[in-house]
Design an enzyme around this catalytic site. Structure first.
Site, short mmCIF file in Angstrom:
data_model
loop_
_atom_site.label_atom_id
_atom_site.label_comp_id
_atom_site.label_asym_id
_atom_site.label_seq_id
_atom_site.Cartn_x
_atom_site.Cartn_y
_atom_site.Cartn_z
N ASP A 193 39.98 92.02 70.61
CA ASP A 193 39.16 93.24 70.45
C ASP A 193 37.89 92.95 69.65
O ASP A 193 37.80 91.92 68.98
CB ASP A 193 39.97 94.39 69.82
CG ASP A 193 40.86 93.94 68.67
OD1 ASP A 193 40.60 92.86 68.11
OD2 ASP A 193 41.81 94.65 68.34
N ASN A 204 49.41 103.00 62.75
CA ASN A 204 49.56 104.12 63.69
C ASN A 204 50.20 103.66 65.01
O ASN A 204 50.24 104.41 65.98
CB ASN A 204 48.20 104.77 63.97
CG ASN A 204 47.23 103.80 64.64
OD1 ASN A 204 47.52 102.63 64.81
ND2 ASN A 204 46.06 104.31 65.01
N HIS A 253 49.09 101.11 66.92
CA HIS A 253 48.18 100.52 67.91
C HIS A 253 48.45 99.03 68.09
O HIS A 253 48.93 98.34 67.19
CB HIS A 253 46.70 100.81 67.59
CG HIS A 253 46.10 100.04 66.45
ND1 HIS A 253 44.97 100.46 65.78
CD2 HIS A 253 46.44 98.87 65.84
CE1 HIS A 253 44.65 99.58 64.85
NE2 HIS A 253 45.53 98.61 64.87
N GLU A 303 44.57 102.72 70.75
CA GLU A 303 44.97 103.74 69.79
C GLU A 303 45.89 104.76 70.46
O GLU A 303 45.80 104.99 71.67
CB GLU A 303 43.73 104.48 69.28
CG GLU A 303 42.65 103.59 68.69
CD GLU A 303 42.96 103.13 67.27
OE1 GLU A 303 44.14 103.13 66.86
OE2 GLU A 303 42.01 102.74 66.57
C1 F6R Z 1 43.06 93.01 65.21
C2 F6R Z 1 43.80 94.05 65.93
C3 F6R Z 1 44.60 95.09 65.24
C4 F6R Z 1 45.47 94.52 64.11
C5 F6R Z 1 46.27 95.63 63.43
C6 F6R Z 1 47.02 95.12 62.23
O1 F6R Z 1 42.40 92.16 66.15
O2 F6R Z 1 43.75 94.08 67.10
O3 F6R Z 1 45.41 95.73 66.19
O4 F6R Z 1 46.34 93.56 64.65
O5 F6R Z 1 45.43 96.67 63.03
O6 F6R Z 1 46.10 94.67 61.28
P1 F6R Z 1 46.56 93.90 59.98
O7 F6R Z 1 47.15 92.61 60.45
O8 F6R Z 1 45.31 93.68 59.19
O9 F6R Z 1 47.57 94.75 59.29
#
Ligand code: F6R
Length: 243
Positions: free
Chosen positions: A68, A136, A138, A143
Site C-alpha cells: 500500500d 480496526n 484492516h 478498511e
Molecule cells: C502497512 C499496512 C497496514 C499495517 C497495519 C498494522 O503497509 O498495510 O495494514 O500492516 O496497520 O500496522 P502496525 O504493524 O504498525 O501495527
C-alpha cells in the site's frame, strides 16, 4: 474450510525470528518468490532478522510487491511506505529497486492499480504475503467494510488509520487517501503470514481468527484463505482458555 494455523511466540523477538524462519524456508524452496510485503511497525523485526541472515539467503530472483501507499506520495517523501520498505528491507537485503513492483503514485490511481494487477497476473500471483493487522481489522488499507472481492484500488483512510499513520511520522501531515492491494489479490496468495504483536492487537486478532467472517473485519476473510499462518506473540494471543 481451511483454518489459520497459529504460532504463539514468547515475545516480539521470538515472533520476528519465527517469521524469518518461515520466509527463509519459502525462499529456499522457491528463489523466484513473488513476495508481498507490508510496512507498519510489526514486520520490522522480521525484516531486520532477514537482513541479519543476508549471507545465507539467495534473494537474486525474488520479486517484492508493495502492499500500500499514500496517494500522491512519492518514494522521496519521508512518509512514503515504499521508502520505508526499501530502507528497512529490500535495500539492506540487496534487492534492487527494479525487483520491486510498486503502486505508482505518479500516475492516475485507477491506471496505477490496473497496471499493478496486470503485472501481478503476468507474474503468476503472490506466493507469500506478509501482512500486519490494523486495530480496526484492516489488511493493507482495505478498511472496514471491505469484502473478499475488493480489488486493488484507491481508498479513503479511516480515522483510525490516519491516527496510526501519524504515529509513524510524528508531526507530518497524513494523507487521507491511499492505494492498496485489494482483498481479492491478497486472499488469492498461495500463502499468507499474518503478524501481530502486543496486547492492543489481542481483541482484533481474536475477532479476525475466531469471530464472524464479515466485511466489517476484513482480516476475518483470512479464515477462508488457503494457507494462513498467524505468527503472534503471547501478548497478542488470546487462546480459548484466556477468553
Ligand atoms: C502497512 C499496512 C497496514 C499495517 C497495519 C498494522 O503497509 O498495510 O495494514 O500492516 O496497520 O500496522 P502496525 O504493524 O504498525 O501495527
Amino acid at each position: 474450510m481451511p483454518v489459520p494455523s497459529v504460532l504463539v511466540c514468547e515475545d516480539y523477538a521470538d515472533l520476528s525470528r519465527t517469521a524469518a524462519d518461515l520466509v527463509a524456508e519459502r525462499l529456499a524452496q522457491k528463489p523466484a518468490l513473488n513476495l508481498l510485503a507490508a510496512t507498519g511497525n510489526t514486520p520490522m523485526g522480521l525484516y531486520a532478522e532477514l537482513v541479519s541472515r543476508r549471507d545465507a539467503l539467495d534473494v537474486s530472483r525474488v520479486r517484492v510487491f508493495q502492499l500500500d501507499e499514500y496517494a500522491g506520495v512519492g518514494i522521496e517523501d519521508r512518509r512514503s511506505l515504499l521508502g520505508w520498505l526499501v530502507r528497512s528491507f529490500t535495500a539492506p537485503l540487496g534487492i534492487p529497486e527494479d525487483r520491486i513492483v510498486r503502486l505508482d503514485t505518479a500516475i492516475e490511481p485507477a491506471a496505477a492499480c490496473a497496471a499493478f494487477e496486470e503485472t501481478l497476473r503476468e507474474a503468476g500471483g503472490f506466493d507469500l504475503a506478509i501482512l500486519g493487522i490494523g486495530s480496526n481489522g484492516h489488511l493493507g488499507f482495505n478498511e472496514p467494510p471491505s469484502d473478499a472481492g475488493a480489488p486493488t484500488r484507491e481508498v479513503t483512510l479511516s480515522a483510525q488509520s490516519v491516527e496510526t499513520s501519524a504515529g509513524y511520522w510524528g508531526d507530518a501531515e497524513v494523507p487521507t487517501r491511499a492505494l492498496t492491494v485489494g482483498m481479492r489479490e491478497l486472499l488469492a496468495s498461495r500463502e499468507i503470514v499474518l503478524l501481530a504483536s502486543g496486547a492492543p492487537k489481542r481483541a482484533i486478532v481474536r475477532r479476525a481468527l475466531g469471530g464472524a467472517v464479515t466485511p466489517e473485519v476484513p482480516a476475518s476473510f483470512l479464515q477462508e484463505a488457503k494457507r494462513v499462518t498467524a505468527v503472534l506473540d503471547r501478548a497478542a494471543w488470546c487462546g480459548e482458555d484466556e477468553a
